[in-house]
Design an enzyme around this catalytic site. Structure first.
Site, PDB file in Angstrom:
ATOM      1  N   HIS A 207      44.035-146.548 -14.059  1.00  0.00           N
ATOM      2  CA  HIS A 207      43.469-145.466 -14.874  1.00  0.00           C
ATOM      3  C   HIS A 207      42.797-144.461 -13.938  1.00  0.00           C
ATOM      4  O   HIS A 207      42.115-144.851 -12.996  1.00  0.00           O
ATOM      5  CB  HIS A 207      42.422-146.062 -15.834  1.00  0.00           C
ATOM      6  CG  HIS A 207      41.949-145.110 -16.879  1.00  0.00           C
ATOM      7  ND1 HIS A 207      41.018-144.137 -16.629  1.00  0.00           N
ATOM      8  CD2 HIS A 207      42.302-144.977 -18.182  1.00  0.00           C
ATOM      9  CE1 HIS A 207      40.809-143.449 -17.742  1.00  0.00           C
ATOM     10  NE2 HIS A 207      41.569-143.939 -18.694  1.00  0.00           N
ATOM     11  N   CYS A 245      46.350-140.523 -18.143  1.00  0.00           N
ATOM     12  CA  CYS A 245      45.301-140.229 -19.120  1.00  0.00           C
ATOM     13  C   CYS A 245      45.010-138.734 -19.081  1.00  0.00           C
ATOM     14  O   CYS A 245      44.386-138.243 -18.134  1.00  0.00           O
ATOM     15  CB  CYS A 245      44.043-141.049 -18.817  1.00  0.00           C
ATOM     16  SG  CYS A 245      42.692-140.670 -19.938  1.00  0.00           S
ATOM     17  N   HIS A 272      47.608-142.279 -22.208  1.00  0.00           N
ATOM     18  CA  HIS A 272      46.489-141.957 -23.102  1.00  0.00           C
ATOM     19  C   HIS A 272      46.598-140.457 -23.330  1.00  0.00           C
ATOM     20  O   HIS A 272      46.448-139.702 -22.363  1.00  0.00           O
ATOM     21  CB  HIS A 272      45.137-142.179 -22.417  1.00  0.00           C
ATOM     22  CG  HIS A 272      44.802-143.606 -22.133  1.00  0.00           C
ATOM     23  ND1 HIS A 272      43.668-143.959 -21.431  1.00  0.00           N
ATOM     24  CD2 HIS A 272      45.414-144.758 -22.470  1.00  0.00           C
ATOM     25  CE1 HIS A 272      43.606-145.282 -21.341  1.00  0.00           C
ATOM     26  NE2 HIS A 272      44.657-145.787 -21.952  1.00  0.00           N
ATOM     27  N   ASP A 317      43.625-141.066 -27.745  1.00  0.00           N
ATOM     28  CA  ASP A 317      42.444-141.548 -27.042  1.00  0.00           C
ATOM     29  C   ASP A 317      41.222-141.211 -27.862  1.00  0.00           C
ATOM     30  O   ASP A 317      41.310-141.058 -29.071  1.00  0.00           O
ATOM     31  CB  ASP A 317      42.429-140.948 -25.639  1.00  0.00           C
ATOM     32  CG  ASP A 317      41.712-141.838 -24.646  1.00  0.00           C
ATOM     33  OD1 ASP A 317      41.026-142.769 -25.079  1.00  0.00           O
ATOM     34  OD2 ASP A 317      41.830-141.595 -23.442  1.00  0.00           O
ATOM     35  N   HIS A 318      40.094-141.093 -27.194  1.00  0.00           N
ATOM     36  CA  HIS A 318      38.851-140.838 -27.924  1.00  0.00           C
ATOM     37  C   HIS A 318      39.074-139.893 -29.100  1.00  0.00           C
ATOM     38  O   HIS A 318      39.635-138.825 -28.932  1.00  0.00           O
ATOM     39  CB  HIS A 318      37.832-140.175 -26.998  1.00  0.00           C
ATOM     40  CG  HIS A 318      37.528-141.005 -25.809  1.00  0.00           C
ATOM     41  ND1 HIS A 318      36.851-140.518 -24.725  1.00  0.00           N
ATOM     42  CD2 HIS A 318      37.804-142.295 -25.520  1.00  0.00           C
ATOM     43  CE1 HIS A 318      36.719-141.470 -23.826  1.00  0.00           C
ATOM     44  NE2 HIS A 318      37.298-142.566 -24.283  1.00  0.00           N
ATOM     45  N   TYR A 331      35.875-144.258 -30.611  1.00  0.00           N
ATOM     46  CA  TYR A 331      36.833-145.276 -31.059  1.00  0.00           C
ATOM     47  C   TYR A 331      36.753-145.605 -32.545  1.00  0.00           C
ATOM     48  O   TYR A 331      36.935-146.740 -32.949  1.00  0.00           O
ATOM     49  CB  TYR A 331      36.706-146.530 -30.191  1.00  0.00           C
ATOM     50  CG  TYR A 331      37.263-146.295 -28.804  1.00  0.00           C
ATOM     51  CD1 TYR A 331      38.637-146.288 -28.603  1.00  0.00           C
ATOM     52  CD2 TYR A 331      36.433-146.041 -27.719  1.00  0.00           C
ATOM     53  CE1 TYR A 331      39.171-146.045 -27.354  1.00  0.00           C
ATOM     54  CE2 TYR A 331      36.954-145.790 -26.459  1.00  0.00           C
ATOM     55  CZ  TYR A 331      38.332-145.796 -26.287  1.00  0.00           C
ATOM     56  OH  TYR A 331      38.867-145.549 -25.042  1.00  0.00           O
TER      57      TYR A 331
HETATM   58  C1  DNO Z   1      37.309-145.052 -21.943  1.00  0.00           C
HETATM   59  C2  DNO Z   1      38.538-145.603 -21.309  1.00  0.00           C
HETATM   60  C3  DNO Z   1      38.224-146.357 -20.033  1.00  0.00           C
HETATM   61  C4  DNO Z   1      39.439-147.120 -19.566  1.00  0.00           C
HETATM   62  C5  DNO Z   1      39.234-147.873 -18.279  1.00  0.00           C
HETATM   63  C6  DNO Z   1      40.502-148.530 -17.815  1.00  0.00           C
HETATM   64  O1  DNO Z   1      37.297-144.813 -23.101  1.00  0.00           O
HETATM   65  O2  DNO Z   1      39.501-144.662 -21.116  1.00  0.00           O
HETATM   66  O3  DNO Z   1      37.192-147.254 -20.296  1.00  0.00           O
HETATM   67  O4  DNO Z   1      39.776-148.058 -20.526  1.00  0.00           O
HETATM   68  O5  DNO Z   1      38.785-147.032 -17.295  1.00  0.00           O
HETATM   69  O6  DNO Z   1      40.210-149.553 -16.935  1.00  0.00           O
END
Ligand code: DNO
Length: 354
Positions: A207, A245, A272, A317-318, A331
């Site tokens: 990531h 991401c 992501h 994602d978020h 989340y």
């Molecule tokens: C946050 C996520 C991170 C991700 C880690 C992967 O919301 O994108 O916590 O899961 O960095 O190891």
């Protein structure tokens, strides 16, 4: 692409598998054994249990986010080789259950960083936000209190209370480390886990650092195109993959996401996809997935993923917190569910237009 949703597991998530099952087009979850500590081996029994829970709800485990890498591995501390042995056992146990994508990060001390977890936007929704001036003034000694007051009572990944308790020691571990040493430690780790990844066809998906620049004087190594060039040159193996991401790489507007996707191609093991809105050079906030709500071109991102024939798991994602939902910041169910439908809509249009 397999559309998925991140799910933190029983007891940790306000969103249920039954709710996820009702989101059209979502058949898999990305999960973890949230209670485990970095450095310890995951037991086969626990993996089988969570797999059964997910499958009993009519879903599958599409990958793990994350099997966290311990600070001993990141800093080449005395427990490094023992922790790597444990990591190998975990991968073996996951591989035995047919789980073949593992997301991890190599960020020192903190996982992702934001200065606010509930900034109110014009429509009344709240989002995670980042302001460099606030971060510059943050005192690591008092972070535990600041985080507790911002997180709605949820434990957030990378910000676990026991971790925040030991912050000073953690900072000391990384104090004299430069980014070259951190990178060498990453390659040492990846080489050591190579045989088990190859045996089970597991793709490791690193990531990116979030935000994509050094903070608190700590080194950062996965921040953009040049990092990936360096990573793939140092270890040119299919199992050495990435989590694309957009929200993390995109914190730096100079990162061209389409160019990165085209370069990384089949090394993208996990995606992501989300949107951000830049307010100034030192301030950004998260937005709805819809392009026009933020600063990113989500169509261009999805089109690039389609063009490189990305077939792995993808997740929104978020999300924003909307409709009165109370959940772990970023989340909740509602806005991420909206995100899946938008991304799937883009994909359908892209697929039919080609
Ligand atoms: C946050 C996520 C991170 C991700 C880690 C992967 O919301 O994108 O916590 O899961 O960095 O190891």
């Amino acid at each position: 692409m397999k559309m998925t949703l991140r799910w933190y597991g029983p007891g940790y998530d306000s969103v249920s598998l039954q709710q996820i099952r009702q989101i059209p087009g979502v058949h898999g979850v990305i999960t973890t054994l949230y209670g485990t500590q970095p450095g310890e081996a995951w037991e086969a029994r626990e993996i089988r249990e969570i797999k059964k829970t997910v499958e009993d709800a009519g879903l599958t485990i599409a990958g793990i986010e994350s099997v966290n890498v311990s600070d001993a591995i990141k800093t080449a501390g005395p427990d490094r080789d023992m922790h790597i042995e444990n990591y190998i056992k975990t991968l073996q146990n996951l591989g035995e259950e047919g789980i073949d994508m593992v997301c991890y990060n190599f960020m020192p001390v903190f996982d992702w960083t934001r200065s606010e977890l509930a900034r109110v936007r014009a429509d009344g929704s709240t989002v995670l936000a980042y302001n460099q001036d606030v971060i510059d003034k943050l005192d690591p000694d008092h972070m535990k209190e600041s985080i507790a007051s911002m997180s709605n009572g949820f434990i957030m990944p990378g910000w676990e209370p026991e971790r925040l308790d030991g912050l000073k020691e953690l900072f000391d571990l990384y104090r004299d480390m430069d980014s070259d040493t951190l990178f060498e430690n990453l390659i040492y780790f990846l080489k050591a886990i190579g045989p088990v990844c190859e045996k089970y066809g597991i793709k490791m998906a690193i990531h990116p650092d979030d935000p994509a620049w050094p903070i608190f004087g700590l080194p950062r190594i996965i921040t953009g195109l040049d990092s990936y060039k360096r990573l793939f040159t140092a270890l040119d193996k299919p199992y050495n993959g990435i989590t694309l991401c957009t929200g993390s790489l995109g914190t730096n507007p100079k990162n061209d996401l389409v160019e990165i996707i085209r370069y990384a191609g089949d090394r993208i093991a996990f995606a992501h996809v989300r949107n951000l809105k830049y307010n100034s050079e030192r301030d950004f906030e998260e937005a709805a997935h819809l392009s026009s709500d933020g600063s990113m071109d989500m169509y261009a991102i999805m089109k690039a993923l389609y063009d490189v024939k990305f077939e792995g798991p993808i997740r929104p994602d978020h999300g924003r917190m909307i409709w009165g939902e109370e959940a772990m910041p970023g989340y909740g169910l509602y806005d991420r569910a909206l995100g899946t439908q938008y991304l799937l809509g883009l994909l359908e249009a892209i697929g039919k237009g080609n």
